[in-house]
Design a protein around this motif. Structure first.
Motif, mmCIF file in Angstrom:
data_model
loop_
_atom_site.group_PDB
_atom_site.id
_atom_site.type_symbol
_atom_site.label_atom_id
_atom_site.label_comp_id
_atom_site.label_asym_id
_atom_site.label_seq_id
_atom_site.Cartn_x
_atom_site.Cartn_y
_atom_site.Cartn_z
ATOM 1 N N GLY A 1 2.310 35.989 32.518
ATOM 2 C CA GLY A 1 0.718 35.700 32.676
ATOM 3 C C GLY A 1 0.415 34.506 32.025
ATOM 4 N N THR A 2 0.622 34.430 30.442
ATOM 5 C CA THR A 2 0.115 33.194 29.919
ATOM 6 C C THR A 2 0.237 31.832 30.459
ATOM 7 O OG1 THR A 2 0.430 34.806 27.893
ATOM 8 C CG2 THR A 2 -0.009 32.323 27.575
ATOM 9 N N ILE A 3 1.435 31.687 30.896
ATOM 10 C CA ILE A 3 1.756 30.392 31.554
ATOM 11 C C ILE A 3 0.927 30.144 32.767
ATOM 12 C CG2 ILE A 3 3.573 28.887 32.620
ATOM 13 C CD1 ILE A 3 5.461 30.393 30.480
ATOM 14 N N ARG A 4 0.705 31.217 33.507
ATOM 15 C CA ARG A 4 -0.014 31.067 34.587
ATOM 16 C C ARG A 4 -1.503 30.783 34.552
ATOM 17 N NH1 ARG A 4 2.248 32.687 39.584
ATOM 18 N NH2 ARG A 4 0.362 32.826 40.443
ATOM 19 N N GLU A 5 -1.956 31.387 33.242
ATOM 20 C CA GLU A 5 -3.403 30.842 32.819
ATOM 21 C C GLU A 5 -3.376 29.348 32.389
ATOM 22 O OE1 GLU A 5 -6.390 32.781 33.161
ATOM 23 O OE2 GLU A 5 -5.020 33.858 34.425
#
Length: 300
Positions: A236-240
């Protein structure tokens, strides 16, 4: 909200197993992309499993203009202002394989995840040596980072809670199927498309997740202008981070365990260039578990 980063000394990586049969076959090799209208069309040969951003979009940061540009057409002199941020998702956990929502809960790598960590570490060891490695302080990311640090001969790992996965509130530790029945309000908030929607039980909104991880990114870039750094984090962090770097290009690929993405970030202007996203070419021996939870729009 988060404690200050800490450092850990890298440990020897655990032994890797040789095979697994439940993974999907690697995707076909090779890809081509068109650059922005200002630059020529380029054809690029990529390793199996890699995904190259077809067009680069740079967002507005601290007054920098919104520009579209191709990494292939960027002049070498201009490129020198960028910090090369190599973003790696942590290795597989048993909870990933069981499709359990992890969030801030501290699951460890499983044996496959340890194999994947070794594989991505060997891949990165053959590339330009980074100046530093940063990681989420959750065990699954920290162990992946320690393995990379050991094999790449880096002195330490800087653990930063700002790189953690999104906090998913009341549905952490549940599967989505169980969450629907046991925590319907939290499930509804988690699945909402509203970016300011917080999740009952202390969960973050997507806007809150983006604010902390993007702030962390620029803090790292400020310390390492013009250098190469590795950042180990979560789906999720990488997608953000991708969404911030390329706001006009939706991410249609899944961020698999130990996949590699590369973002060039200017510490002077805040401009971002997505150079690579979701490369899994180093995982031909272990494969990628397509139905593992996380790394997509419902990542956690």
């Amino acid at each position: 909200m988060f404690p200050h980063p800490t450092t850990v000394t890298p440990q020897s990586p655990p032994p890797a197993r040789s095979s697994r049969v439940s993974f999907s076959s690697p995707s076909p090799a090779g890809a081509a992309f068109s650059t922005s209208p200002r630059s020529a069309v380029a054809s690029v040969s990529l390793p199996t499993g890699s995904v190259l951003a077809p067009e680069i979009s740079c967002n507005e940061v601290q007054g920098a203009a919104v520009v579209g540009m191709s990494s292939s057409s960027t002049a070498e002199g201009e490129r020198s202002e960028f910090t090369e941020v190599v973003v790696v998702r942590h290795g597989e956990t048993t909870w990933n394989a069981s499709r359990i929502i992890q969030g801030h809960l501290d699951a460890e790598l499983n044996e496959i995840g340890r194999q994947q960590a070794v594989a991505v570490a060997h891949r990165l060891s053959k590339e330009a040596k980074p100046a530093a490695i940063y990681s989420s302080d959750l065990k699954r990311a920290a162990e992946t980072a320690r393995t990379i640090a050991k094999i790449c001969n880096l002195p330490d790992v800087v653990l930063d809670p700002a790189l953690r996965e999104r906090h998913i509130g009341d549905i952490q530790g549940l599967t989505l199927q169980d969450a629907v029945k046991e925590k319907p309000e939290a499930y509804k908030a988690f699945m909402s498309h509203k970016r300011n929607k917080q999740i009952p039980g202390g969960g973050e909104s997507l806007d809150q997740l983006s604010e902390r991880c993007v702030s962390c990114l620029y803090s790292i870039v400020e310390k390492h202008k013009g250098e190469r750094v590795i950042l180990v984090s979560h789906g999720g962090t990488i997608r953000e981070l991708y969404r911030h770097a390329s706001p006009t290009r939706p991410l249609h690929t899944k961020i698999h365990n130990t996949s590699v993405s590369v973002i060039l970030v200017s510490g002077d202007t805040g401009r971002c260039i997505v150079k690579m996203c979701g490369d899994t070419s180093h995982l031909q021996a272990t494969g990628v578990l397509e139905n593992a939870f996380g790394g997509d729009k419902s990542s956690a």
